[in-house]
Motif scaffolding. Structure first.
Motif, short mmCIF file in Angstrom:
data_model
loop_
_atom_site.label_atom_id
_atom_site.label_comp_id
_atom_site.label_asym_id
_atom_site.label_seq_id
_atom_site.Cartn_x
_atom_site.Cartn_y
_atom_site.Cartn_z
N ASP A 1 2.01 11.75 -10.06
CA ASP A 1 1.28 13.02 -9.96
C ASP A 1 2.25 14.21 -10.12
OD1 ASP A 1 -1.13 11.76 -9.59
OD2 ASP A 1 -1.22 12.11 -7.41
N VAL B 1 0.85 -1.20 0.00
CA VAL B 1 0.00 0.00 0.00
C VAL B 1 0.88 1.25 0.00
CG1 VAL B 1 -1.69 1.32 1.34
CG2 VAL B 1 -1.93 -1.16 1.13
N LEU B 2 1.91 1.24 0.84
CA LEU B 2 2.83 2.39 0.92
C LEU B 2 3.57 2.59 -0.40
CD1 LEU B 2 4.19 4.56 2.64
CD2 LEU B 2 5.86 2.83 3.33
N LYS C 1 2.64 1.67 -3.39
CA LYS C 1 1.69 2.13 -4.40
C LYS C 1 1.39 3.62 -4.22
CE LYS C 1 -2.48 0.36 -6.56
NZ LYS C 1 -3.57 -0.60 -6.49
N GLU C 2 1.25 4.03 -2.99
CA GLU C 2 0.98 5.45 -2.70
C GLU C 2 2.16 6.32 -3.11
OE1 GLU C 2 -0.91 8.86 -1.63
OE2 GLU C 2 -1.79 6.86 -1.83
N GLN C 3 3.37 5.86 -2.84
CA GLN C 3 4.57 6.62 -3.24
C GLN C 3 4.67 6.71 -4.76
OE1 GLN C 3 7.68 4.48 -1.23
NE2 GLN C 3 7.48 5.68 0.66
N ARG D 1 2.16 6.57 -6.89
CA ARG D 1 1.11 7.49 -7.36
C ARG D 1 1.53 8.94 -7.18
NH1 ARG D 1 -2.40 10.65 -5.60
NH2 ARG D 1 -2.19 10.12 -3.43
N ARG D 2 2.15 9.25 -6.04
CA ARG D 2 2.61 10.63 -5.80
C ARG D 2 3.69 11.03 -6.81
NH1 ARG D 2 3.17 10.23 0.63
NH2 ARG D 2 0.97 10.40 1.14
#
Length: 195
Positions: free
Chosen positions: A138, A127-128, A130-132, A134-135
């Motif tokens: 972005d 999860v971490l 994937k979030e990194q 995505r950022r």
């Protein structure tokens, strides 16, 4: 020294009386089959089990179990052919062992499939990550020139074709292709640096 008890058949192969007289019954005193007598078949039986099981350690354990079962037999006097009796016990033990191993293997495969099955909830580190990721994407999209960013977002997230984007933004299709190629290259470079 082999000891034979009278056969239930006569010389012509005709069955004799089903009832054995006390004089023809095999008894420990008349047969002399003791542990020592059984033990002379140990190497032969061990070779048989090793060939069957393909594991000398398991074969040795099974040979020991064979002798223990033979000596624990309720009616040793009924054993007319001790060698055949030992082989029958050994063969049965080998079949039981193979059956148990098959069941164990089947259950291990089932457990492996369960362990390898994807979980409904992702692991915290995934999860971490994937979030990194995505950022990072972005930030890359925000750093693109405005027209390139707009073309990329319309194509990637808006679901428009290149021709539709060209018409909407009043630019040529080849210009849309160039913007998309540069945007994709920029994203790819960012992802490579991220990993």
């Amino acid at each position: 020294m082999a000891v034979f008890v009278s056969s239930p058949y006569d010389s012509q192969g005709i069955p004799q009386s089903a009832e054995a007289s006390p004089s023809t019954m095999a008894t420990p005193e008349t047969t002399g089959w003791t542990l020592g007598e059984y033990a002379r078949y140990y190497r032969e039986l061990l070779g048989f089990l090793t060939a069957r099981l393909r594991c000398p350690h398991e074969a040795a354990d099974m040979a020991q179990e064979t002798f223990a079962r033979a000596l624990a037999h309720d009616d040793p006097a009924a054993i007319r052919q001790p060698r055949a009796f030992l082989y029958r016990i050994a063969r049965n033990l080998a079949v039981d062992s193979a059956r148990k191993q098959s069941i164990r293997t089947r259950h291990l495969i089932d457990l492996t499939e369960v362990e390898d099955a994807p979980s409904a909830t992702p692991l915290p580190d995934h999860v971490l990550e994937k979030e990194q990721l995505r950022r990072a994407l972005d930030q890359t999209i925000l750093k693109m020139p405005p027209r390139r960013r707009e073309v990329f977002l319309l194509y990637r997230f808006g679901g428009l074709s290149q021709a539709e984007i060209a018409e909407k933004l009043d630019i040529s299709t080849s210009m849309v292709e160039r913007h998309l190629m540069k945007a994709m290259t920029q994203c790819k470079e960012r992802l490579q640096a991220f990993r």
